[in-house]
Motif scaffolding. Structure first.
Motif, short mmCIF file in Angstrom:
data_model
loop_
_atom_site.label_atom_id
_atom_site.label_comp_id
_atom_site.label_asym_id
_atom_site.label_seq_id
_atom_site.Cartn_x
_atom_site.Cartn_y
_atom_site.Cartn_z
N LEU A 62 0.82 -1.21 0.00
CA LEU A 62 0.00 0.00 0.00
C LEU A 62 0.85 1.25 0.00
N TYR A 63 0.51 2.16 -0.88
CA TYR A 63 1.12 3.49 -0.89
C TYR A 63 0.20 4.41 -0.09
N ARG A 64 0.75 5.08 0.90
CA ARG A 64 -0.02 5.99 1.76
C ARG A 64 0.12 7.42 1.21
N TYR A 65 -1.00 8.14 1.22
CA TYR A 65 -1.05 9.52 0.74
C TYR A 65 -1.71 10.40 1.79
N GLU A 66 -1.39 11.70 1.72
CA GLU A 66 -1.95 12.65 2.67
C GLU A 66 -2.00 14.03 2.03
#
Length: 180
Positions: free
Chosen positions: A163-167
């Motif tokens: 999973l690539y986490r984004y914010e």
């Protein structure tokens, strides 16, 4: 969340091409059951499996915690033809100024920028409720979703397995704008 923001009515969110409608449990049950009701106008491939998963989680949260709006699930409707084409929603209530979102579109609606447009609408909703961070994740191989998040103003903050986490950070001086 400020007291004034918590008193804002739940209304449809509108963008140049979309209407995001906060669903209730009754509509959620129709979506999960893939049974359109009177007045429902759905694209031929709506709801797809991702819609069913997202709305199932929304229904579970609603059963446990009550009405989730405005931090619930929204049906994405294309205003040009009035057809439901996907969904976007919050994965739980805000916590310490932060909330997570998830989204998906029926295959026939992908590739037109609708997801980024819907994301900006929920980012504005989050900002209206004094939240400071909105997070999302996508799988490593979902390049289209990664690009969608970036068009909506998100930045990759890390990787957790596949999973690539984004914010995206929100604040008084930073308001999301519609993607080009």
């Amino acid at each position: 969340m400020s007291r004034a923001a918590s008193l804002l009515p739940v209304t449809d969110l509108r963008t140049p091409r979309l209407c995001l409608h906060a669903i209730d449990a009754k509509e959620g049950e129709r979506i999960v059951g893939r049974r359109a009701g009177a007045g429902d106008a759905w694209a031929e491939d709506y709801p797809f499996d991702g819609d069913v998963r997202g709305v199932t989680a929304f229904l579970a949260a609603t059963a446990t915690h009550g009405d989730q709006r405005p931090f619930g699930h929204y049906r994405i409707t294309r205003t040009a033809d009035g057809k439901a084409i996907g969904g976007i929603g919050f994965k739980g209530r805000p916590d310490d100024g932060r909330v997570e979102v998830g989204y998906g579109l029926a295959p026939s609606a992908r590739g037109h920028g609708y997801a980024a447009e819907a994301l900006v609408a929920v980012l504005n909703l989050a900002a209206d409720h004094d939240l400071t961070r909105v997070c999302a994740d996508t799988t490593e191989d979902n390049v289209a979703s990664q690009r969608t998040l970036e068009r909506a103003g998100f930045r990759r903050t890390g990787i957790n397995g596949d999973l690539y986490r984004y914010e995206v950070l929100l604040g008084a001086s930073m308001r999301p704008v519609q993607p080009r």
